[in-house]
Design a protein around this motif. Sequence first.
Motif, PDB file in Angstrom:
ATOM      1  N   LEU A  11     -32.001 -30.740 -34.022  1.00 16.41           N
ATOM      2  CA  LEU A  11     -33.146 -31.521 -33.560  1.00 16.41           C
ATOM      3  C   LEU A  11     -33.999 -31.966 -34.739  1.00 16.41           C
ATOM      4  N   LEU A  12     -34.256 -31.063 -35.665  1.00 12.87           N
ATOM      5  CA  LEU A  12     -35.044 -31.398 -36.852  1.00 12.87           C
ATOM      6  C   LEU A  12     -34.333 -32.422 -37.729  1.00 12.87           C
ATOM      7  N   GLN A  13     -33.030 -32.275 -37.869  1.00 13.71           N
ATOM      8  CA  GLN A  13     -32.269 -33.222 -38.685  1.00 13.71           C
ATOM      9  C   GLN A  13     -32.371 -34.634 -38.127  1.00 13.71           C
ATOM     10  N   VAL A  14     -32.237 -34.756 -36.827  1.00 12.36           N
ATOM     11  CA  VAL A  14     -32.301 -36.071 -36.190  1.00 12.36           C
ATOM     12  C   VAL A  14     -33.698 -36.665 -36.316  1.00 12.36           C
ATOM     13  N   LEU A  15     -34.715 -35.850 -36.089  1.00 12.20           N
ATOM     14  CA  LEU A  15     -36.087 -36.348 -36.129  1.00 12.20           C
ATOM     15  C   LEU A  15     -36.549 -36.664 -37.543  1.00 12.20           C
ATOM     16  N   ARG A  16     -35.944 -36.014 -38.517  1.00 14.96           N
ATOM     17  CA  ARG A  16     -36.319 -36.287 -39.909  1.00 14.96           C
ATOM     18  C   ARG A  16     -36.023 -37.745 -40.272  1.00 14.96           C
ATOM     19  N   THR A  46     -26.490 -32.336 -26.157  1.00 12.34           N
ATOM     20  CA  THR A  46     -27.598 -31.541 -25.629  1.00 12.34           C
ATOM     21  C   THR A  46     -28.921 -31.937 -26.285  1.00 12.34           C
ATOM     22  N   VAL A  47     -28.915 -32.106 -27.589  1.00 14.99           N
ATOM     23  CA  VAL A  47     -30.124 -32.508 -28.306  1.00 14.99           C
ATOM     24  C   VAL A  47     -30.571 -33.898 -27.852  1.00 14.99           C
ATOM     25  N   GLY A  48     -29.628 -34.779 -27.621  1.00 16.04           N
ATOM     26  CA  GLY A  48     -29.973 -36.104 -27.127  1.00 16.04           C
ATOM     27  C   GLY A  48     -30.653 -36.061 -25.778  1.00 16.04           C
ATOM     28  N   ARG A  49     -30.176 -35.199 -24.903  1.00 17.64           N
ATOM     29  CA  ARG A  49     -30.810 -35.043 -23.584  1.00 17.64           C
ATOM     30  C   ARG A  49     -32.240 -34.527 -23.710  1.00 17.64           C
ATOM     31  N   GLN A 100     -35.108 -43.729 -27.509  1.00 14.81           N
ATOM     32  CA  GLN A 100     -34.505 -44.570 -28.533  1.00 14.81           C
ATOM     33  C   GLN A 100     -33.775 -43.734 -29.571  1.00 14.81           C
ATOM     34  N   ILE A 101     -34.150 -42.453 -29.677  1.00 11.96           N
ATOM     35  CA  ILE A 101     -33.454 -41.532 -30.580  1.00 11.96           C
ATOM     36  C   ILE A 101     -32.360 -40.792 -29.815  1.00 11.96           C
ATOM     37  N   SER A 149     -26.096 -43.059 -22.099  1.00  6.70           N
ATOM     38  CA  SER A 149     -26.193 -42.955 -20.645  1.00  6.70           C
ATOM     39  C   SER A 149     -24.800 -42.964 -20.016  1.00  6.70           C
ATOM     40  N   TRP A 150     -24.661 -42.182 -18.965  1.00  2.00           N
ATOM     41  CA  TRP A 150     -23.394 -42.089 -18.245  1.00  2.00           C
ATOM     42  C   TRP A 150     -23.137 -43.403 -17.514  1.00  2.00           C
TER      43      TRP A 150
END
Length: 207
Positions: A27-32, A173-176, A185-186, A193-194
């Motif tokens: 989660l931190l990696q993506v948000l960074r 899971t992190v995307g959800r 948007q992240i 989306s399915w």
Amino acid sequence: MSGAGGTPQRLIVAITGATGAIYGVRLLQVLRAAPTVETHLLISPAGVMNLQHELDIGRAEVEALASVVHNVRDIGATIASGSFRAHAMVVAPCSMRTLAAIAHGFSDNLITRAADVTLKERRKLVLMVRETPLNLAHLRNMTAVTEMGGIVFPPVPGFYQKPQSIAELVDHTVGRVLDLVDLPQIGQTLAPSWGGLNARAGDATGN
């Protein structure tokens, strides 16, 4: 998505002692990489142990991913006050001890205090609780947090996207979670989306 005046949205991220430290780190990696988000990180002592045991990384390496780092014992920190306008809070992973403290209002450290503030200010609180099987105390604590407005989100993997690796399971899971805290948007880059079974069947048949 930025806040008023283009200021970054503040997201509090806590890593506690349940298994699944990879969720908080990812989660931190993506948000960074998201300039619109300012992350405020908390790691419990047991969380540090799990980072070392499960991922072979230390506190400093994880703290480097966050915009701001807080000591879990610093009850006087900015995020301990409702006047600090955080967008949301995610506990990833959330131990059953932390869940119980939040459910019963025990603001005994900065993690549980920040969660209490998030609830009282009617902001998004997502708890990635991790334990199995669940006993009655666990279930009742989950119910209590849900009744207070929190979101209980056990990191249960979804297989309908046909993941090819553990990394893909974690990303989904992190995307959800990012969708839940209104950062679609992240999140959509990790968990699209399915499209439905009919769409998949059409792709397979060429229709």
